[in-house]
Write a protein that holds these residues in place. Structure first.
Motif, PDB file in Angstrom:
ATOM      1  N   GLY A 119       0.777  -1.234   0.000  1.00 13.56           N
ATOM      2  CA  GLY A 119       0.000   0.000   0.000  1.00 13.56           C
ATOM      3  C   GLY A 119       0.805   1.278   0.000  1.00 13.56           C
ATOM      4  O   GLY A 119       0.244   2.353   0.269  1.00 13.56           O
ATOM      5  N   CYS A 120       2.080   1.211  -0.331  1.00  9.70           N
ATOM      6  CA  CYS A 120       2.913   2.417  -0.371  1.00  9.70           C
ATOM      7  C   CYS A 120       2.891   3.039  -1.767  1.00  9.70           C
ATOM      8  O   CYS A 120       2.826   2.328  -2.776  1.00  9.70           O
ATOM      9  CB  CYS A 120       4.354   2.089   0.007  1.00  9.70           C
ATOM     10  SG  CYS A 120       4.565   1.550   1.717  1.00  9.70           S
ATOM     11  N   GLU A 121       2.959   4.344  -1.814  1.00  9.87           N
ATOM     12  CA  GLU A 121       3.177   5.052  -3.063  1.00  9.87           C
ATOM     13  C   GLU A 121       4.685   5.175  -3.260  1.00  9.87           C
ATOM     14  O   GLU A 121       5.371   5.792  -2.446  1.00  9.87           O
ATOM     15  CB  GLU A 121       2.538   6.437  -3.023  1.00  9.87           C
ATOM     16  CG  GLU A 121       2.752   7.250  -4.289  1.00  9.87           C
ATOM     17  CD  GLU A 121       2.208   8.662  -4.181  1.00  9.87           C
ATOM     18  OE1 GLU A 121       2.550   9.494  -5.057  1.00  9.87           O
ATOM     19  OE2 GLU A 121       1.470   8.948  -3.221  1.00  9.87           O
ATOM     20  N   VAL A 122       5.203   4.570  -4.323  1.00  6.30           N
ATOM     21  CA  VAL A 122       6.649   4.490  -4.524  1.00  6.30           C
ATOM     22  C   VAL A 122       7.086   5.502  -5.573  1.00  6.30           C
ATOM     23  O   VAL A 122       6.572   5.526  -6.695  1.00  6.30           O
ATOM     24  CB  VAL A 122       7.080   3.072  -4.963  1.00  6.30           C
ATOM     25  CG1 VAL A 122       8.598   3.010  -5.149  1.00  6.30           C
ATOM     26  CG2 VAL A 122       6.620   2.040  -3.935  1.00  6.30           C
ATOM     27  N   VAL A 123       8.046   6.355  -5.190  1.00  8.44           N
ATOM     28  CA  VAL A 123       8.678   7.287  -6.120  1.00  8.44           C
ATOM     29  C   VAL A 123      10.107   6.787  -6.335  1.00  8.44           C
ATOM     30  O   VAL A 123      10.894   6.728  -5.393  1.00  8.44           O
ATOM     31  CB  VAL A 123       8.693   8.724  -5.558  1.00  8.44           C
ATOM     32  CG1 VAL A 123       9.363   9.669  -6.548  1.00  8.44           C
ATOM     33  CG2 VAL A 123       7.279   9.178  -5.226  1.00  8.44           C
ATOM     34  N   TYR A 124      10.426   6.432  -7.576  1.00 12.27           N
ATOM     35  CA  TYR A 124      11.726   5.809  -7.868  1.00 12.27           C
ATOM     36  C   TYR A 124      12.611   6.791  -8.619  1.00 12.27           C
ATOM     37  O   TYR A 124      12.352   7.120  -9.777  1.00 12.27           O
ATOM     38  CB  TYR A 124      11.507   4.538  -8.681  1.00 12.27           C
ATOM     39  CG  TYR A 124      12.755   3.709  -8.901  1.00 12.27           C
ATOM     40  CD1 TYR A 124      13.595   3.373  -7.847  1.00 12.27           C
ATOM     41  CD2 TYR A 124      13.079   3.242 -10.174  1.00 12.27           C
ATOM     42  CE1 TYR A 124      14.724   2.603  -8.038  1.00 12.27           C
ATOM     43  CE2 TYR A 124      14.209   2.459 -10.387  1.00 12.27           C
ATOM     44  CZ  TYR A 124      15.032   2.149  -9.306  1.00 12.27           C
ATOM     45  OH  TYR A 124      16.159   1.370  -9.499  1.00 12.27           O
ATOM     46  N   GLU A 125      13.634   7.300  -7.933  1.00 17.23           N
ATOM     47  CA  GLU A 125      14.599   8.215  -8.550  1.00 17.23           C
ATOM     48  C   GLU A 125      16.009   7.711  -8.229  1.00 17.23           C
ATOM     49  O   GLU A 125      16.703   8.270  -7.370  1.00 17.23           O
ATOM     50  CB  GLU A 125      14.377   9.639  -8.045  1.00 17.23           C
ATOM     51  CG  GLU A 125      12.995  10.188  -8.379  1.00 17.23           C
ATOM     52  CD  GLU A 125      12.875  11.690  -8.184  1.00 17.23           C
ATOM     53  OE1 GLU A 125      13.923  12.358  -8.070  1.00 17.23           O
ATOM     54  OE2 GLU A 125      11.730  12.188  -8.161  1.00 17.23           O
ATOM     55  N   PRO A 126      16.452   6.649  -8.906  1.00 17.89           N
ATOM     56  CA  PRO A 126      17.691   5.968  -8.538  1.00 17.89           C
ATOM     57  C   PRO A 126      18.964   6.768  -8.747  1.00 17.89           C
ATOM     58  O   PRO A 126      20.003   6.434  -8.170  1.00 17.89           O
ATOM     59  CB  PRO A 126      17.682   4.722  -9.425  1.00 17.89           C
ATOM     60  CG  PRO A 126      16.845   5.113 -10.615  1.00 17.89           C
ATOM     61  CD  PRO A 126      15.790   6.016 -10.057  1.00 17.89           C
ATOM     62  N   VAL A 171       9.656  -1.403   6.157  1.00 18.94           N
ATOM     63  CA  VAL A 171       8.669  -0.361   5.843  1.00 18.94           C
ATOM     64  C   VAL A 171       7.265  -0.838   6.205  1.00 18.94           C
ATOM     65  O   VAL A 171       6.448  -0.084   6.752  1.00 18.94           O
ATOM     66  CB  VAL A 171       8.761   0.041   4.364  1.00 18.94           C
ATOM     67  CG1 VAL A 171       7.657   1.042   4.016  1.00 18.94           C
ATOM     68  CG2 VAL A 171      10.131   0.634   4.055  1.00 18.94           C
ATOM     69  N   GLY A 172       6.970  -2.108   5.920  1.00 22.47           N
ATOM     70  CA  GLY A 172       5.652  -2.651   6.236  1.00 22.47           C
ATOM     71  C   GLY A 172       5.361  -2.622   7.721  1.00 22.47           C
ATOM     72  O   GLY A 172       4.246  -2.265   8.157  1.00 22.47           O
ATOM     73  N   LEU A 173       6.349  -2.985   8.522  1.00 19.67           N
ATOM     74  CA  LEU A 173       6.172  -2.959   9.975  1.00 19.67           C
ATOM     75  C   LEU A 173       5.949  -1.529  10.464  1.00 19.67           C
ATOM     76  O   LEU A 173       5.117  -1.279  11.349  1.00 19.67           O
ATOM     77  CB  LEU A 173       7.401  -3.579  10.649  1.00 19.67           C
ATOM     78  CG  LEU A 173       7.323  -3.797  12.155  1.00 19.67           C
ATOM     79  CD1 LEU A 173       6.176  -4.734  12.506  1.00 19.67           C
ATOM     80  CD2 LEU A 173       8.642  -4.366  12.670  1.00 19.67           C
ATOM     81  N   TYR A 174       6.678  -0.591   9.883  1.00 22.28           N
ATOM     82  CA  TYR A 174       6.517   0.818  10.249  1.00 22.28           C
ATOM     83  C   TYR A 174       5.125   1.323   9.870  1.00 22.28           C
ATOM     84  O   TYR A 174       4.463   2.029  10.647  1.00 22.28           O
ATOM     85  CB  TYR A 174       7.589   1.652   9.560  1.00 22.28           C
ATOM     86  CG  TYR A 174       7.536   3.118   9.891  1.00 22.28           C
ATOM     87  CD1 TYR A 174       7.541   3.556  11.207  1.00 22.28           C
ATOM     88  CD2 TYR A 174       7.484   4.069   8.879  1.00 22.28           C
ATOM     89  CE1 TYR A 174       7.491   4.913  11.524  1.00 22.28           C
ATOM     90  CE2 TYR A 174       7.433   5.423   9.181  1.00 22.28           C
ATOM     91  CZ  TYR A 174       7.442   5.834  10.499  1.00 22.28           C
ATOM     92  OH  TYR A 174       7.383   7.174  10.807  1.00 22.28           O
ATOM     93  N   LYS A 175       4.662   0.929   8.710  1.00 25.26           N
ATOM     94  CA  LYS A 175       3.339   1.355   8.239  1.00 25.26           C
ATOM     95  C   LYS A 175       2.237   0.818   9.142  1.00 25.26           C
ATOM     96  O   LYS A 175       1.243   1.494   9.411  1.00 25.26           O
ATOM     97  CB  LYS A 175       3.140   0.872   6.799  1.00 25.26           C
ATOM     98  CG  LYS A 175       1.858   1.330   6.119  1.00 25.26           C
ATOM     99  CD  LYS A 175       1.896   0.938   4.661  1.00 25.26           C
ATOM    100  CE  LYS A 175       0.635   1.407   3.937  1.00 25.26           C
ATOM    101  NZ  LYS A 175      -0.550   0.616   4.334  1.00 25.26           N
ATOM    102  N   GLU A 176       2.422  -0.407   9.631  1.00 26.12           N
ATOM    103  CA  GLU A 176       1.380  -1.053  10.432  1.00 26.12           C
ATOM    104  C   GLU A 176       1.423  -0.649  11.904  1.00 26.12           C
ATOM    105  O   GLU A 176       0.377  -0.499  12.543  1.00 26.12           O
ATOM    106  CB  GLU A 176       1.528  -2.578  10.330  1.00 26.12           C
ATOM    107  CG  GLU A 176       1.253  -3.130   8.943  1.00 26.12           C
ATOM    108  CD  GLU A 176       1.617  -4.600   8.834  1.00 26.12           C
ATOM    109  OE1 GLU A 176       2.027  -5.178   9.872  1.00 26.12           O
ATOM    110  OE2 GLU A 176       1.481  -5.171   7.744  1.00 26.12           O
ATOM    111  N   SER A 177       2.634  -0.506  12.443  1.00 25.03           N
ATOM    112  CA  SER A 177       2.750  -0.335  13.895  1.00 25.03           C
ATOM    113  C   SER A 177       3.353   0.994  14.327  1.00 25.03           C
ATOM    114  O   SER A 177       3.329   1.335  15.517  1.00 25.03           O
ATOM    115  CB  SER A 177       3.615  -1.466  14.474  1.00 25.03           C
ATOM    116  OG  SER A 177       4.967  -1.323  14.047  1.00 25.03           O
TER     117      SER A 177
END
Length: 400
Positions: free
Chosen positions: A21-28, A303-309
């Motif tokens: 569910g993250c919006e990803v901006v990719y600027e490598p 990132v998923g753990l941060y988003k959830e908790s």
């Protein structure tokens, strides 16, 4: 949650971030001022980097609340600035351990069998079997390992498979762990160096390890011994290494070095590689498909753990010890406004909260707030805590 990825990052990792569910901006390719502008423009919550430098202005001007190093070392991130602004910094420890250990042995074997010079001669149309037939071999040799973290342990495992003896040093290496790893523990770095035919560095960069391997260590090594560094350039005094190569015949295999360019390509001016007996690679220890897939998976997990908790895994910048001197335990009915009243009493007493947790009992009627504070509440503050609301059941203070 918006995630700005400012380095090369596996497709699987970008897909994984989108799937949670993250919006990803990719600027490598964003670095320096470009990255600063991207942080401000995107208002990203999370920044993911590999080797790109993360500076104080990047942390101060945007909305970042988490920086993830898609790798192990965090020396390219201004961790101090992040800590000052309450920004989490997390990494992916151990996911590149096998890859770095493999490169360590690639350098070791290349040194022993003169692979680099021999290949250069073949490309130049020269045949020199007589000189390149000279090699010591690894079986029965003694490998000295500095650092017994995940990478050091993978190196030890491979050394034993080659039939090598291993001596090691680490601040955390005690007799029990030494027996488990099958190594001989030495009390100092110089004693490891003196006992080794090959010395290999696998230390994280900290204030204590910066410049740790210097003249004293190289002077302790056997003349003509091998030296390997696949950790951090700053752990080694490179001028001392150059002297050891010239004066003691030390041969070196380096994946990291002082003059390493910041970008992914370009010119390099590293005089150490002009010395005979020194070979190197391009800071590629973690650069295998296997390692990068593992790091991408771990980044998504963080990132998923941060988003959830609201709390990520593998955080490197939490205080190991706060300024707290006392614990205030407040037993109370779990009702609206109780904790606000407690904190107001502490504020009026000039007492700062360092840490706290509110533990709710079964049934949800009562709870205990455990509050670490920076000084002892005096009699008046304790009285106000007990009387600030009828929902307070008891207050106790314990010195930490």
């Amino acid at each position: 949650m918006k995630v700005l990825v400012a380095d090369k990052f596996e497709d699987s990792g970008r897909r994984g971030l989108a799937e949670i569910g993250c919006e990803v901006v990719y600027e490598p390719d964003a670095t320096g001022d470009e990255l600063l502008a991207a942080v401000e423009r995107t208002s990203a919550d999370v920044l993911v980097v590999r080797s790109t430098k993360v500076t104080r202005p990047m942390l101060e001007r945007g909305k970042l609340s988490l920086v993830v190093r898609a790798g192990a070392g965090t020396n390219t991130i201004d961790v101090e600035a992040a800590s000052e602004r309450g920004i989490w910094v997390a990494n992916c420890p151990g996911k590149n351990a096998v890859a770095v250990a493999e490169l360590t042995f690639a350098l070791l074997l290349a040194l022993d069998r003169h692979v680099v010079d021999a290949s250069a001669d073949l490309r130049g149309g020269r045949w020199n079997k007589k000189d390149y037939s000279k090699a010591r071999g690894l079986y029965g040799r003694t490998l000295g390992v500095l650092g017994t973290g995940m990478i050091g342990r993978e190196v030890i495992r491979r050394a034993r498979a080659f039939g090598m003896n291993v001596v090691a040093w680490s601040r955390t290496l005690g007799p029990a762990l030494a027996d488990e790893l099958g190594v001989v523990a030495k009390p100092t770095v110089t004693e490891v160096a003196a006992a080794s035919d090959i010395l290999s560095v696998h230390l994280a960069l900290t204030p204590d390890t910066r410049g740790l391997v210097g003249d004293g260590v190289f002077a302790s090594m056997k003349p003509g011994a091998f030296f390997l560094n696949t950790s951090r350039a700053e752990v080694v005094d490179q001028a001392a290494l150059e002297r050891a190569v010239k004066e003691r015949g030390i041969r070196a295999g380096l994946d990291v070095f002082a003059e390493e360019p910041a970008g992914g390509s370009g010119a390099v001016d590293a005089p150490i590689f002009a010395l005979p007996g020194v070979i190197g690679t391009h800071h590629i220890g973690a650069s295998t498909d296997q390692a990068q897939e593992a790091i991408a998976t771990e980044t998504v997990r963080i990132v998923g753990l941060y988003k959830e908790s609201g709390r990520p895994a593998n955080v490197v910048n939490l205080a190991t010890k706060t300024l707290a001197t006392h614990l205030v335990a407040v037993r109370h009915y779990d009702r609206v406004g109780v904790l606000a009243a407690v904190f107001d009493c502490l504020k009026r007493g000039g007492i700062n909260v360092q840490e706290m947790e509110n533990i709710v009992f079964d049934g949800g009627k009562a709870a205990v707030a455990r509050i670490h504070v920076d000084r002892v509440p005096d009699v008046d503050v304790q009285r106000s805590l007990r009387t600030c609301t009828p929902d307070i059941l008891d207050v106790s203070v314990v010195a930490l």
